[in-house]
Every structure is written in C-alpha cells, then in structure tokens.
Design a protein around this motif. Structure first.
Motif, PDB file in Angstrom:
ATOM      1  N   HIS A  32      33.483  48.955  40.299  1.00  0.00           N
ATOM      2  CA  HIS A  32      33.410  47.893  39.186  1.00  0.00           C
ATOM      3  C   HIS A  32      32.706  48.561  38.191  1.00  0.00           C
ATOM      4  CE1 HIS A  32      33.040  45.800  43.178  1.00  0.00           C
ATOM      5  NE2 HIS A  32      34.083  44.845  42.550  1.00  0.00           N
ATOM      6  N   PRO A  33      33.354  49.706  37.446  1.00  0.00           N
ATOM      7  CA  PRO A  33      32.959  50.332  36.277  1.00  0.00           C
ATOM      8  C   PRO A  33      33.103  49.665  35.307  1.00  0.00           C
ATOM      9  CG  PRO A  33      34.954  51.390  37.070  1.00  0.00           C
ATOM     10  CD  PRO A  33      34.617  50.288  38.066  1.00  0.00           C
ATOM     11  N   SER A  34      32.390  50.197  34.051  1.00  0.00           N
ATOM     12  CA  SER A  34      32.637  49.705  32.767  1.00  0.00           C
ATOM     13  C   SER A  34      33.625  50.429  32.414  1.00  0.00           C
ATOM     14  CB  SER A  34      31.184  49.927  31.937  1.00  0.00           C
ATOM     15  OG  SER A  34      30.726  51.250  31.881  1.00  0.00           O
ATOM     16  N   ARG A  78      32.912  44.600  33.101  1.00  0.00           N
ATOM     17  CA  ARG A  78      33.283  45.727  34.186  1.00  0.00           C
ATOM     18  C   ARG A  78      34.691  45.341  34.673  1.00  0.00           C
ATOM     19  NH1 ARG A  78      28.336  47.644  37.666  1.00  0.00           N
ATOM     20  NH2 ARG A  78      26.664  47.260  36.404  1.00  0.00           N
ATOM     21  N   GLN A  90      25.746  40.944  42.120  1.00  0.00           N
ATOM     22  CA  GLN A  90      25.100  42.038  41.491  1.00  0.00           C
ATOM     23  C   GLN A  90      23.554  42.185  41.751  1.00  0.00           C
ATOM     24  OE1 GLN A  90      24.835  41.376  37.160  1.00  0.00           O
ATOM     25  NE2 GLN A  90      24.795  43.663  36.731  1.00  0.00           N
TER      26      GLN A  90
END
Length: 139
Positions: A32-34, A78, A90
């Motif tokens: 779940h990257p930015s 994200r 999270q």
C-alpha cells in the motif's frame, strides 16, 4: 495485462509505459505505497519518470477502476492494486498498512440500505492498531 489494455482502449486513453509500470508495481506489492514510494521504487528502471507523472498515472488508474486510493488519515494517499472490496488496518506506531484477509464486506453495502436513503455505491473500512513488530517492541 490484456484486461489493462482493454480498459484503456474502451476508455479511449493512451496506455503509456509509465502507467503500465505503476500498475505492475502496485499489482506486485501488498505494501500500500504512497506515490513517493512508487516513484522511488521505479526510478532505477525509469530514471526520466517524474513524481508528477507517477501522480498522473495513479489518478488515471484510480479513475478507470484498476487501483484503489486509500486515505488512512496521514495527510497523503496510499494505493492498492487489489480492487476487491476488503478492509485495511494501519499500525498507529510505524504507519504500516495491511489488507485484512478472509474478512469479506460484500454484503455491507446491501446491509446498510436500511439505515440510509442514499444509494450506496462503495465503501472503505479502516481499522487502526499496533502491528506485531511494534507490539513486540513495546514489551
């Protein structure tokens, strides 16, 4: 890959190498990257790709329904290549975001109808807590 090509053709959008790279990166990751993380990961292979290009690719992929945009309350978004309806969790300590596997919300949109006069189209559910690593550090 054929699905990606068909969707872009149907929407009359150009399927650029950058869009393909961003999409492939998200499909291969559970992180779940930015946008910044995606940009840094793709830099070695795409040194001329700018952060703005990554943001534009993500915006397009979200608009055509190939990627989910997550807002877990950190001030930036994200992204998730898994577009099936699923909850996320999270870590409040390190910020890590994970999928919650095996817990399905497919009936949630139908169940909520009795509580609202809205036509519910979609939902996103977030849980917050401490990941295993951060929990162990506190001990």
């Amino acid at each position: 890959m054929n699905n990606l090509t068909e969707i872009f053709k149907e929407k009359k959008l150009k399927l650029t190498p950058q869009r393909i790279a961003v999409y492939k990166y998200l499909k291969s990751s559970k992180e779940h990257p930015s946008a910044e993380t995606i940009y840094k990961a793709l830099q070695p292979e795409y040194p001329t790709m700018s952060l703005a290009t990554v943001y534009k690719a993500l915006k397009t992929l979200v608009e055509v329904g190939l990627v989910q945009e997550l807002n877990v309350g950190e001030g930036n978004f994200r992204y998730d290549g898994n577009i099936c309806n699923h909850p996320h969790i999270q870590c409040l300590s390190c910020g890590r975001v994970d999928d919650i596997e095996g817990f399905c919300f497919t009936d949630l949109n139908t169940s909520i109808k009795q509580y609202t006069d809205y036509e519910v189209l979609t939902n996103q559910v977030y849980f917050y807590g401490l990941c295993k690593d951060c929990k162990n550090k506190k001990k």
